[in-house]
Structures are given as structure tokens and as C-alpha cells.
Design an enzyme around this catalytic site. Structure first.
Site, mmCIF file in Angstrom:
data_model
loop_
_atom_site.group_PDB
_atom_site.id
_atom_site.type_symbol
_atom_site.label_atom_id
_atom_site.label_comp_id
_atom_site.label_asym_id
_atom_site.label_seq_id
_atom_site.Cartn_x
_atom_site.Cartn_y
_atom_site.Cartn_z
ATOM 1 C CG HIS A 80 -7.953 33.152 -8.538
ATOM 2 N ND1 HIS A 80 -9.264 33.503 -8.683
ATOM 3 C CD2 HIS A 80 -7.217 34.274 -8.744
ATOM 4 C CE1 HIS A 80 -9.329 34.803 -8.974
ATOM 5 N NE2 HIS A 80 -8.110 35.280 -9.009
ATOM 6 C CG ASP A 95 -10.846 38.551 -8.623
ATOM 7 O OD1 ASP A 95 -10.144 39.572 -8.633
ATOM 8 O OD2 ASP A 95 -10.553 37.527 -9.270
#
Ligand SMILES: [Zn+2]
Length: 448
Positions: free
Chosen positions: A268, A319
């Protein structure tokens, strides 16, 4: 050992897109590449453009069951997390194996040939070990073998329930199965993994919310001694930055300053400080952006251009699997920057193409991700005669793929010399049927 030849109408080589490319494959590796080649009579002909396999550097396979169930309505990352925990509570090695096999099948269909599975569902729901303490991780490794995808099992150290100004919090009941009793207990358990050739072991620090500085050093020490990749969720949320500053007086990346480096991947990095970006770049770290998830959860837009300028390598991950599509993932890097800056052409097509394949290295596979002699033979063919890709300029094929293709345009996928997808179909996993059945078995009582 036999040589297989694949003859490609177009192929994306390290120097750019070339026409009439013959790729010879021997024993799972690329033996030779020749552009402008005559088509050998025995060659397997691939229309469209053949690209290196994409790497999905960040996956939680079970989140796939939340697609379309957790996305409507109001809330935030933190309310989504409650739904995700409720699903995690229901997984068992056999049901997780079944779901992951279908999800990994979906990934290969979309053009991913390696996956980094960030695995933290280790224990029974009450926090005790399964008879085999690695039963859940090994179910995921078996699922990857079933689906024909290469896997790095990122075994996650998860030690605390959260981080407040007065320190680390105990686990909530639904987090109990994620937690190891100590970093030393995590080291002991991961030492018991026995993985097959399609798999590799990596280490992961769940986040600075779940792992204290002493334990970060223990896990990173194990990774360094083992030559294993090390991943961590970093600054996906501004709340994590605030909590870390309050508890430790520094940012999450600063807390990880001793462990960043060439084998480290920050997942991220949506909200890094300027100093964080400098630390990640100077150390040669990778940042795995997960734009379709960050978008779905309302996390924010990661500073892709600033990270690249600092020297960071960008990789991608699907993800939460709100979307499983490497092309959508990389174009979002640029298109989200456009929205944030109100400016176009921030990240180049070459940089986006590179991001498709850079995750293999971040998962510990140094010889995958380009089409050249000596590399493992991962080849993904994208049709140029679909409604999305028809009419592409021969001079801008890479741009057409990056900005317009989807996983549905992938016709053929070879993983390490083995044909896994042909004619747009997985050769042995009925992905649609298996997804439907595996999800139905898990979600009927999950709220949301
Ligand atoms: Zn994640």
C-alpha cells in the site's frame, strides 16, 4: 528434453514490442528468443501480443468471497474489516483449499503467473494450533499447485490486536486465530513448513499495528537469515500513521527503517511522509500498490510518481480481490494519479508495463518477469481482436493493452513451460463453477 516453440504475432520483449517472435522453451525456461522469425511449421501459434506473466504480489485469497457482498453501502476500511473477520472465522483447511484453488484459477485466467499470499489465518478460531500447525498455509500452497500458479507463501506474524497511544491492545475474539503468541513462536512454526517446487516461503509483518518493534526485529532477522522476502502492510490508513506517531513518535516506515531494503516490500504505502518515501527509495525497497482495493475501501491514492522518482520499484497486488485483473490494476496507478493531480501522463506506459512483472522479484523469484533467454517461461497472450482491443495501433500495442485490455482478453497462459490456460479457458479448473460452489459454502451466514 524437448524444445517447445511458441510463435507470437507480437511479443513484448525487454526492448519493446516486436513482430513475428519465436520463443523456444526447454524444461520450463526460455531457451531462445528471435524476433522477425519465420513461423516454424511445428510451432504453437499465438495471435495477439504475448507478454511476460504478471505477478500478483499481494493477495488474501479468502477476501474473494466478499466481492459484491461488502461493497455496497456506507462505511470505511474499518467497517469492511468486521465483515472480513466474520468470514475468516469460518475458514477451515478444506474449505479454504477449495476457495483458494478457484481464486488462484481466476488469477491465472487473468494473466497472473505468481501470487504472494499474505497468510494470517493460521490457527483454529479459538487460537489453538491445528494438529499440523501449518495446515492452513499448506492448504493454500496445495491450492496454488492445483491451479497452476507459482506461490510465495508470505507467512504473517500477527501478535497484537491493535495499537493505541498507551500501547498494543489484546486481540478481539475474531482476531484470535490470526495471532502467534510471540515472534519466537512464529519463527518456530514457520520452520516447520515443507513446500514443493512451485512454492517459496516468505515472511510478513502484518503491520506496525499488530507487531511491536522487538518482534519486527525477530521476524526480519529470520527473513534475512533465510534469504526470504519480507512484506508488511504500511500506511494504508492515516489512522495507522496517527497511532504509530502517538505510540512510538515516528511513522510506520520509520519504525521499519532497520528492515527496509532490497528484499522488503511495503504493501500500500498510500499515506507515506516525504521522509518515508526517501527511506523506501534509498533502501531499494518495493512498494506494492493495490489500487483496485484502495479504491474500493476508500483508502486514498498512493503517490506512485513520487515513489518512482525516489527509486522505489512498483509492483501490484489484487489484495481483497474486488477486482482480479492486472491490466486494471496498472492502469489505475496512472488514472488515479490523473484524478488526484488533474494532469495526464504522470506514470509512463513503460513504467506501467514494468509494474506488471516486478512483483515476481519481490516474491523471491529473480528469474521471472521478462521474455528473454534464461528466464522461467511465463507467457501471457492478450488477444487484439476483442471489442476492447480491436483497432490497436501496431505502433502503440503496449499502450492499448495497458489502457484498454482486461483479463477477459487473455487467451493463453503458460506458467514455467506448462500451458495452463488455452483459448481463454483454464485447462483443468472450472473456475466459474468452483468459485460459485466454494463461496456458497462459506458465505451464507456472513452478515453484509
Ligand atoms: Zn492486505
Amino acid at each position: 528434453v524437448g524444445v517447445t516453440s511458441v510463435w507470437c504475432e507480437w511479443a513484448l520483449l525487454p526492448g519493446g514490442v516486436a513482430a513475428d517472435v519465436r520463443i523456444d522453451v526447454t524444461d520450463g525456461r526460455i531457451a531462445a528468443v528471435e524476433a522477425g522469425a519465420a513461423q516454424p511449421p511445428e510451432a504453437d501459434r499465438r495471435a495477439g501480443v504475448t507478454m511476460p506473466g504478471a505477478a500478483n504480489a499481494h493477495s488474501h485469497a479468502f477476501h474473494r468471497a466478499l466481492r459484491g457482498r461488502s461493497q455496497a453501502g456506507r462505511g470505511s476500511f474499518w467497517t469492511w474489516r468486521e465483515q472480513m473477520y466474520a468470514l475468516a472465522a469460518r475458514l477451515e483447511p478444506d474449505t479454504y483449499h477449495r476457495l483458494a484453488r478457484a481464486v488462484f484459477g481466476e488469477m491465472v485466467l487473468a494473466g497472473y503467473t505468481s501470487v504472494g499470499e499474505f497468510q494470517y489465518v493460521h490457527h483454529r478460531p479459538d487460537g489453538t494450533h491445528y494438529a499440523d500447525p501449518n495446515a492452513m498455509g499448506e492448504a493454500l500452497v496445495a491450492a496454488a499447485a492445483d491451479a497452476g500458479i507459482r506461490i510465495t507463501l508470505l507467512d504473517v506474524a500477527y501478535l497484537h490486536g491493535g495499537l493505541g497511544a498507551d500501547g498494543y491492545a489484546p486481540a478481539s475474539p475474531l482476531q484470535r486465530r490470526f495471532l502467534s503468541t510471540s515472534a519466537e513462536a512464529w519463527v518456530e512454526r514457520v520452520g516447520g513448513h515443507r513446500l514443493p517446487a512451485n512454492a517459496r516461503l516468505g515472511a510478513a509483518i502484518h503491520s506496525v499495528r499488530a507487531v511491536d518493534p522487538h518482534s519486527i526485529a525477530t521476524v526480519a532477522g529470520w527473513a534475512a537469515d533465510s534469504g526470504a522476502p519480507l512484506h508488511a502492510h504500511v500506511s494504508e490508513q492515516t489512522a495507522e500513521n496517527t497511532q504509530c506517531l502517538a505510540a512510538h513518535g515516528c511513522t510506520p516506515t520509520e519504525l521499519l527503517a532497520d528492515v527496509v531494503g532490497g528484499r522488503f516490500t511495503a504493501v500500500h504505502a498510500t499515506h507515506p511522509s516525504g521522509h518515508d518515501i526517501e527511506l523506501l527509495g534509498r533502501s531499494g525497497s518495493t512498494v506494492c500498490l493495490c489500487p483496485t482495493t484502495e479504491r474500493d475501501l476508500g483508502d486514498g491514492v498512493g503517490p506512485a510518481r513520487a515513489l518512482l522518482d525516489a527509486g522505489v520499484t512498483l509492483a501490484i497486488g489484487s489484495d481483497s480481490h474486488a477486482v482480479v485483473d492486472p491490466f486494471e490494476e496498472v492502469r489505475a496507478i496512472e488514472l488515479d494519479e490523473r484524478l488526484a493531480r488533474r494532469e495526464r501522463g504522470v506514470v509512463t506506459v513503460d513504467e506501467l508495463v514494468a509494474a506488471l512483472g516486478r512483483g515476481h522479484r519481490s516474491l523471491g523469484w529473480d528469474d521471472v518477469g521478462t521474455i528473454e533467454a534464461g528466464q522461467r517461461a511465463d507467457l501471457v497472450t492478450v488477444a487484439l481482436d476483442t471489442p476492447r482491443t480491436a483497432g490497436a495501433s501496431p505502433d502503440a500495442i503496449a499502450a492499448a493493452v495497458v489502457f484498454a485490455a482486461t483479463g477477459a482478453d487473455v487467451t493463453d497462459v503458460m506458467v514455467e513451460g506448462a500451458d495452463v490456460v488455452t483459448g481463454g479457458r483454464h485447462r483443468w479448473v472450472d473456475v466459474v463453477d468452483e468459485l460459485r460452489a466454494a463461496i456458497a459454502a462459506l458465505v451464507d451466514e456472513v452478515p453484509g
